[in-house]
Write an enzyme that holds these catalytic residues in place. Structure first.
Site, PDB file in Angstrom:
ATOM      1  N   ASN A   9       1.728  -5.895   7.997  1.00 42.35           N
ATOM      2  CA  ASN A   9       2.751  -5.291   7.017  1.00 42.35           C
ATOM      3  C   ASN A   9       4.105  -4.763   7.736  1.00 42.35           C
ATOM      4  O   ASN A   9       3.885  -3.726   8.571  1.00 42.35           O
ATOM      5  CB  ASN A   9       1.894  -4.102   6.278  1.00 42.35           C
ATOM      6  CG  ASN A   9       2.913  -3.338   5.437  1.00 42.35           C
ATOM      7  OD1 ASN A   9       4.015  -3.506   5.160  1.00 42.35           O
ATOM      8  ND2 ASN A   9       2.234  -2.051   4.876  1.00 42.35           N
ATOM      9  N   TRP A  10       5.129  -5.376   7.523  1.00 43.38           N
ATOM     10  CA  TRP A  10       6.266  -4.865   8.542  1.00 43.38           C
ATOM     11  C   TRP A  10       6.975  -3.582   8.048  1.00 43.38           C
ATOM     12  O   TRP A  10       7.950  -3.102   8.602  1.00 43.38           O
ATOM     13  CB  TRP A  10       7.233  -5.879   8.510  1.00 43.38           C
ATOM     14  CG  TRP A  10       6.934  -7.223   9.069  1.00 43.38           C
ATOM     15  CD1 TRP A  10       5.605  -7.607   9.775  1.00 43.38           C
ATOM     16  CD2 TRP A  10       7.478  -8.558   9.125  1.00 43.38           C
ATOM     17  NE1 TRP A  10       5.589  -8.830  10.226  1.00 43.38           N
ATOM     18  CE2 TRP A  10       6.837  -9.447   9.902  1.00 43.38           C
ATOM     19  CE3 TRP A  10       8.856  -8.899   9.076  1.00 43.38           C
ATOM     20  CZ2 TRP A  10       7.052 -10.834  10.264  1.00 43.38           C
ATOM     21  CZ3 TRP A  10       9.391 -10.163   9.141  1.00 43.38           C
ATOM     22  CH2 TRP A  10       8.136 -11.027   9.825  1.00 43.38           C
ATOM     23  N   LYS A  11       6.746  -3.108   6.926  1.00 41.90           N
ATOM     24  CA  LYS A  11       7.367  -1.930   6.214  1.00 41.90           C
ATOM     25  C   LYS A  11       8.649  -2.190   6.185  1.00 41.90           C
ATOM     26  O   LYS A  11       9.304  -3.252   6.047  1.00 41.90           O
ATOM     27  CB  LYS A  11       6.536  -0.615   7.027  1.00 41.90           C
ATOM     28  CG  LYS A  11       5.243  -0.765   7.069  1.00 41.90           C
ATOM     29  CD  LYS A  11       4.453   0.325   7.502  1.00 41.90           C
ATOM     30  CE  LYS A  11       3.030   0.191   7.784  1.00 41.90           C
ATOM     31  NZ  LYS A  11       2.280   1.645   8.031  1.00 41.90           N
ATOM     32  N   HIS A  95      -0.516   0.613  -1.064  1.00 38.82           N
ATOM     33  CA  HIS A  95      -0.340   1.246   0.045  1.00 38.82           C
ATOM     34  C   HIS A  95      -0.121   2.881   0.146  1.00 38.82           C
ATOM     35  O   HIS A  95       0.353   3.260  -0.666  1.00 38.82           O
ATOM     36  CB  HIS A  95       0.709   0.736   0.813  1.00 38.82           C
ATOM     37  CG  HIS A  95       0.700   0.735   2.272  1.00 38.82           C
ATOM     38  ND1 HIS A  95       1.016   2.062   2.974  1.00 38.82           N
ATOM     39  CD2 HIS A  95       0.156   0.209   3.467  1.00 38.82           C
ATOM     40  CE1 HIS A  95       1.080   1.964   4.308  1.00 38.82           C
ATOM     41  NE2 HIS A  95       0.258   0.858   4.580  1.00 38.82           N
ATOM     42  N   GLU A  97       1.531   4.682   1.872  1.00 40.82           N
ATOM     43  CA  GLU A  97       2.927   5.369   1.874  1.00 40.82           C
ATOM     44  C   GLU A  97       3.523   5.219   0.453  1.00 40.82           C
ATOM     45  O   GLU A  97       4.287   6.054   0.142  1.00 40.82           O
ATOM     46  CB  GLU A  97       3.669   4.417   3.004  1.00 40.82           C
ATOM     47  CG  GLU A  97       3.334   4.789   4.154  1.00 40.82           C
ATOM     48  CD  GLU A  97       3.461   3.570   5.330  1.00 40.82           C
ATOM     49  OE1 GLU A  97       3.914   2.714   5.033  1.00 40.82           O
ATOM     50  OE2 GLU A  97       2.726   3.653   6.298  1.00 40.82           O
ATOM     51  N   GLU A 167      -7.592   1.712   4.491  1.00 38.59           N
ATOM     52  CA  GLU A 167      -6.820   2.164   5.425  1.00 38.59           C
ATOM     53  C   GLU A 167      -6.737   3.634   5.428  1.00 38.59           C
ATOM     54  O   GLU A 167      -6.242   4.256   4.724  1.00 38.59           O
ATOM     55  CB  GLU A 167      -5.409   1.787   5.161  1.00 38.59           C
ATOM     56  CG  GLU A 167      -4.814   0.384   5.221  1.00 38.59           C
ATOM     57  CD  GLU A 167      -3.733   0.056   5.319  1.00 38.59           C
ATOM     58  OE1 GLU A 167      -3.365  -0.818   6.356  1.00 38.59           O
ATOM     59  OE2 GLU A 167      -2.744   0.281   4.684  1.00 38.59           O
ATOM     60  N   GLY A 173      -0.480   4.563  11.768  1.00 40.22           N
ATOM     61  CA  GLY A 173       0.752   4.856  12.673  1.00 40.22           C
ATOM     62  C   GLY A 173       0.483   6.060  13.503  1.00 40.22           C
ATOM     63  O   GLY A 173       1.441   6.570  13.859  1.00 40.22           O
ATOM     64  N   SER A 213      -3.818   1.727  13.007  1.00 41.14           N
ATOM     65  CA  SER A 213      -3.643   1.723  14.391  1.00 41.14           C
ATOM     66  C   SER A 213      -4.381   0.544  14.981  1.00 41.14           C
ATOM     67  O   SER A 213      -4.898   0.414  16.086  1.00 41.14           O
ATOM     68  CB  SER A 213      -3.857   2.952  15.121  1.00 41.14           C
ATOM     69  OG  SER A 213      -3.332   4.023  14.586  1.00 41.14           O
ATOM     70  N   GLY A 234       0.169  -2.616  10.949  1.00 36.86           N
ATOM     71  CA  GLY A 234       1.556  -1.985  10.797  1.00 36.86           C
ATOM     72  C   GLY A 234       2.165  -2.412  11.998  1.00 36.86           C
ATOM     73  O   GLY A 234       2.798  -3.499  12.392  1.00 36.86           O
ATOM     74  N   GLY A 235       2.330  -1.328  12.832  1.00 38.70           N
ATOM     75  CA  GLY A 235       3.348  -1.391  14.069  1.00 38.70           C
ATOM     76  C   GLY A 235       2.996  -2.640  14.819  1.00 38.70           C
ATOM     77  O   GLY A 235       4.142  -3.046  15.377  1.00 38.70           O
TER      78      GLY A 235
END
Ligand code: 13P
Length: 250
Positions: A9-11, A95, A97, A167, A173, A213, A234-235
């Protein structure tokens, strides 16, 4: 046998040039696909490019969100039909976010799920507790309610189109990962919840991804747990080498 999946997930990261570069690197890294599915979810602006660039590669593309209506006066929004028209058949919904910053609640998400199903899309449905929930030992109840409110009214046949992504919000993150044991404990609880509401076959078939993470250093240990069927990253999905290492840890 249920599917193993690693999804990135590149956000809100990577402009078009960066997207082109990362996709080119990923195609090389995943020339030999691991024993499972690899998915990337770039920003909606770059979905069409990504969809075309990945043709024939084995890597799949997902959207990070979509609107619950089929079409209409919803300035700035994107419909399922629009996604499908550019070859995007997978969508991430729920998600944390989206829930935290864009007011998406269980009722709204239930609507999005219905629309995605109606449009024959695969849904990566995200949910997970916050730190206070875990501290007050209500994390199982919170997760059960998130599942109940958005997914318990589904027809049994819809589960073929559902991937679950647990999640825990406190692990997103933050560098703080759920331990493999914490992930397994929750994934087993989720599978039992689905079994009790629907049936054992559905519970056994649904892929449950862990997100929060995940890095090359911890992926293998987490993915080795029996009820963890891969990850939503993510990251670490923003770098080809680390995403490839995680993909190959499935
Ligand atoms: P991080 O891997 O950066 O913690 O993000 C997880 C996530 O939110 C994936 O959807």
């Amino acid at each position: 046998m249920r599917k193993k999946i690693v999804a990135g997930n590149w956000k809100m990261n990577k402009n078009l040039t960066e997207t082109k570069n990362l996709l080119a690197d990923l195609k090389v890294k995943f020339e030999h696909m691991p024993n499972g599915e690899i998915i990337v979810a770039p920003t909606s602006v770059n979905l069409q490019y990504t969809s075309e660039a990945l043709k024939g590669s084995g890597i799949k593309v997902a959207a990070q969100n979509m609107h619950q209506a089929e079409s209409g006066a919803f300035t700035g929004e994107i419909s399922a039909d629009m996604l499908k028209s550019i070859g995007v058949n997978i969508v991430i919904l729920g998600h944390s976010e989206r829930r935290a910053y864009f007011g998406e609640n269980d009722t709204l998400l239930a609507g999005k799920v219905q629309t995605a199903l109606k449009n024959d899309m695969t849904i990566i449905f995200c949910f997970g507790e916050e730190l206070e929930d875990r501290k007050s030992d209500t994390h199982f109840t919170v997760v059960e309610n998130q599942l109940k409110n958005a997914l318990f009214t589904l027809e049994a046949s819809a589960w073929k189109q559902i991937v679950l992504a647990y999640e825990p919000v406190w692990a997103i993150g933050t560098g703080e990962t759920a331990s493999p044991e914490q992930a397994q404990e929750m994934h087993a609880f989720i599978r039992t919840t689905i079994k009790n509401k629907f049936n054992a076959a559905i519970a056994e078939e649904v892929s449950i991804l862990y997100g929060g993470s995940v890095k090359p250093a911890n992926a293998q240990e987490i993915f080795a747990k029996p009820d963890v069927d891969g990850g939503l990253i993510g990251g670490a999905s923003l770098d080809a080498a680390s995403f490839a290492a995680i993909g190959n840890a499935m």
